[in-house]
Design a protein around this motif. Structure first.
Motif, PDB file in Angstrom:
ATOM      1  N   GLY A 101       0.804  -1.226   0.000  1.00  0.00           N
ATOM      2  CA  GLY A 101       0.000   0.000   0.000  1.00  0.00           C
ATOM      3  C   GLY A 101       0.832   1.268   0.000  1.00  0.00           C
ATOM      4  N   LYS A 102       2.103   1.197  -0.395  1.00  0.00           N
ATOM      5  CA  LYS A 102       3.013   2.342  -0.295  1.00  0.00           C
ATOM      6  C   LYS A 102       3.457   2.873  -1.652  1.00  0.00           C
ATOM      7  CE  LYS A 102       4.977   0.834   4.097  1.00  0.00           C
ATOM      8  NZ  LYS A 102       6.202   0.468   4.796  1.00  0.00           N
ATOM      9  N   CYS A 103       3.729   4.188  -1.686  1.00  0.00           N
ATOM     10  CA  CYS A 103       4.400   4.844  -2.805  1.00  0.00           C
ATOM     11  C   CYS A 103       5.071   6.100  -2.243  1.00  0.00           C
ATOM     12  CB  CYS A 103       3.433   5.176  -3.942  1.00  0.00           C
ATOM     13  SG  CYS A 103       2.173   6.389  -3.541  1.00  0.00           S
ATOM     14  N   GLU A 104       5.901   6.745  -3.054  1.00  0.00           N
ATOM     15  CA  GLU A 104       6.683   7.883  -2.544  1.00  0.00           C
ATOM     16  C   GLU A 104       6.821   8.968  -3.608  1.00  0.00           C
ATOM     17  OE1 GLU A 104      11.250   7.990  -1.825  1.00  0.00           O
ATOM     18  OE2 GLU A 104      10.306   7.330   0.062  1.00  0.00           O
ATOM     19  N   PHE A 105       6.543  10.218  -3.207  1.00  0.00           N
ATOM     20  CA  PHE A 105       6.731  11.386  -4.067  1.00  0.00           C
ATOM     21  C   PHE A 105       7.989  12.120  -3.628  1.00  0.00           C
ATOM     22  CE2 PHE A 105       2.179  10.679  -4.341  1.00  0.00           C
ATOM     23  CZ  PHE A 105       1.924  10.884  -5.688  1.00  0.00           C
ATOM     24  N   VAL A 106       8.807  12.530  -4.589  1.00  0.00           N
ATOM     25  CA  VAL A 106       9.996  13.335  -4.317  1.00  0.00           C
ATOM     26  C   VAL A 106       9.937  14.522  -5.276  1.00  0.00           C
ATOM     27  CG1 VAL A 106      12.509  13.401  -4.271  1.00  0.00           C
ATOM     28  CG2 VAL A 106      11.327  11.277  -3.691  1.00  0.00           C
ATOM     29  N   PHE A 107       9.925  15.754  -4.731  1.00  0.00           N
ATOM     30  CA  PHE A 107       9.767  16.934  -5.579  1.00  0.00           C
ATOM     31  C   PHE A 107      10.296  18.178  -4.864  1.00  0.00           C
ATOM     32  CE2 PHE A 107       6.153  16.539  -2.876  1.00  0.00           C
ATOM     33  CZ  PHE A 107       5.727  17.825  -2.583  1.00  0.00           C
ATOM     34  N   GLU A 108      10.484  19.249  -5.626  1.00  0.00           N
ATOM     35  CA  GLU A 108      10.830  20.546  -5.058  1.00  0.00           C
ATOM     36  C   GLU A 108       9.530  21.277  -4.751  1.00  0.00           C
ATOM     37  OE1 GLU A 108      14.325  22.972  -6.439  1.00  0.00           O
ATOM     38  OE2 GLU A 108      14.059  21.626  -8.159  1.00  0.00           O
ATOM     39  N   ALA A 109       9.263  21.530  -3.495  1.00  0.00           N
ATOM     40  CA  ALA A 109       8.009  22.160  -3.088  1.00  0.00           C
ATOM     41  C   ALA A 109       8.175  23.669  -2.966  1.00  0.00           C
ATOM     42  CB  ALA A 109       7.540  21.576  -1.763  1.00  0.00           C
ATOM     43  N   ASN A 110       7.134  24.387  -3.326  1.00  0.00           N
ATOM     44  CA  ASN A 110       7.083  25.834  -3.163  1.00  0.00           C
ATOM     45  C   ASN A 110       6.418  26.122  -1.810  1.00  0.00           C
ATOM     46  OD1 ASN A 110       6.455  28.560  -3.183  1.00  0.00           O
ATOM     47  ND2 ASN A 110       5.829  28.569  -5.325  1.00  0.00           N
ATOM     48  N   PRO A 111       7.074  26.842  -0.912  1.00  0.00           N
ATOM     49  CA  PRO A 111       6.485  27.077   0.416  1.00  0.00           C
ATOM     50  C   PRO A 111       5.202  27.904   0.384  1.00  0.00           C
ATOM     51  CG  PRO A 111       8.562  28.266   0.172  1.00  0.00           C
ATOM     52  CD  PRO A 111       8.403  27.423  -1.043  1.00  0.00           C
ATOM     53  N   ASP A 112       4.913  28.572  -0.732  1.00  0.00           N
ATOM     54  CA  ASP A 112       3.693  29.374  -0.832  1.00  0.00           C
ATOM     55  C   ASP A 112       2.493  28.578  -1.324  1.00  0.00           C
ATOM     56  OD1 ASP A 112       5.057  31.673   0.003  1.00  0.00           O
ATOM     57  OD2 ASP A 112       5.707  32.092  -2.057  1.00  0.00           O
ATOM     58  N   ASP A 113       2.714  27.330  -1.726  1.00  0.00           N
ATOM     59  CA  ASP A 113       1.626  26.512  -2.253  1.00  0.00           C
ATOM     60  C   ASP A 113       1.072  25.580  -1.186  1.00  0.00           C
ATOM     61  OD1 ASP A 113       1.861  27.640  -4.768  1.00  0.00           O
ATOM     62  OD2 ASP A 113       3.238  26.103  -5.488  1.00  0.00           O
ATOM     63  N   TYR A 114      -0.154  25.127  -1.408  1.00  0.00           N
ATOM     64  CA  TYR A 114      -0.813  24.173  -0.526  1.00  0.00           C
ATOM     65  C   TYR A 114      -0.889  22.847  -1.265  1.00  0.00           C
ATOM     66  CZ  TYR A 114      -4.160  22.055   2.568  1.00  0.00           C
ATOM     67  OH  TYR A 114      -4.771  21.206   3.443  1.00  0.00           O
ATOM     68  N   TYR A 115      -0.456  21.777  -0.655  1.00  0.00           N
ATOM     69  CA  TYR A 115      -0.411  20.460  -1.283  1.00  0.00           C
ATOM     70  C   TYR A 115      -1.416  19.520  -0.633  1.00  0.00           C
ATOM     71  CZ  TYR A 115       3.936  22.217  -3.148  1.00  0.00           C
ATOM     72  OH  TYR A 115       4.866  22.986  -3.801  1.00  0.00           O
ATOM     73  N   TYR A 116      -2.016  18.682  -1.445  1.00  0.00           N
ATOM     74  CA  TYR A 116      -2.844  17.619  -0.902  1.00  0.00           C
ATOM     75  C   TYR A 116      -2.784  16.422  -1.823  1.00  0.00           C
ATOM     76  CZ  TYR A 116      -6.573  19.573  -3.878  1.00  0.00           C
ATOM     77  OH  TYR A 116      -7.309  20.055  -4.917  1.00  0.00           O
ATOM     78  N   LEU A 117      -3.225  15.299  -1.318  1.00  0.00           N
ATOM     79  CA  LEU A 117      -3.128  14.035  -2.033  1.00  0.00           C
ATOM     80  C   LEU A 117      -4.510  13.566  -2.455  1.00  0.00           C
ATOM     81  CD1 LEU A 117      -0.714  12.340   0.485  1.00  0.00           C
ATOM     82  CD2 LEU A 117      -0.096  13.120  -1.805  1.00  0.00           C
ATOM     83  N   GLY A 118      -4.569  12.892  -3.581  1.00  0.00           N
ATOM     84  CA  GLY A 118      -5.779  12.227  -4.018  1.00  0.00           C
ATOM     85  C   GLY A 118      -5.506  10.737  -4.091  1.00  0.00           C
ATOM     86  N   ALA A 119      -6.400   9.922  -3.596  1.00  0.00           N
ATOM     87  CA  ALA A 119      -6.225   8.470  -3.656  1.00  0.00           C
ATOM     88  C   ALA A 119      -7.517   7.836  -4.144  1.00  0.00           C
ATOM     89  CB  ALA A 119      -5.844   7.914  -2.290  1.00  0.00           C
TER      90      ALA A 119
END
Length: 136
Positions: free
Chosen positions: A60-78
């Motif tokens: 049930g696992k996966c992994e995201f690796v990215f450069e994040a912008n501190p001004d943005d809001y992130y969320y996940l969809g499953a």
């Protein structure tokens, strides 16, 4: 002369998708990292996707690796076959620490069915009614 080397600070999100009822891993679930650049929380599918969606492994696992912008809001969809998303939608808030390793567990609600048998006995009333409502 001073020479500085600037190291890229990647953000990592380790995701685990589980069955909300049994807490067992959900394999082959599609997980997408979404962004809202306006700083608002938006529960919709019209937001840009960062990279490709990933599918969970047998654990049930996966992994995201990215450069994040501190001004943005992130969320996940499953999403997964035979499951509803948490809170009736397939998106899950992700409060991530920018530039760090994060762990997120996304519970998915399995589909459920309800069988109802109605036996209306006398005295019969023309205003008798049954109502069933639900979410998902």
């Amino acid at each position: 002369m001073n020479i500085h080397c600037r190291k890229k600070n990647f953000t990592v999100i380790e995701v685990k998708v589980i069955d909300k009822t049994t807490e067992q891993p959900v394999s082959n679930a599609r997980v997408t990292l979404l962004i809202d650049g306006s700083g608002n929380i938006v529960w919709g599918g019209a937001n840009p996707v960062i990279g490709n969606s990933l599918y969970t492994d047998t654990e049930g696992k996966c992994e995201f690796v990215f450069e994040a912008n501190p001004d943005d809001y992130y969320y996940l969809g499953a999403q997964a076959d035979r499951y509803y998303g948490e809170r009736g939608v397939d998106n899950y808030e992700s409060r991530i620490d920018i530039g760090r390793r994060n762990k997120e567990t996304i519970p998915l609600q399995p589909e459920g069915f309800l069988k109802i048998i109605i036996n209306n006995t006398s005295p019969y009333d023309i205003y008798d009614k049954v109502s069933v409502s639900g979410y998902g």
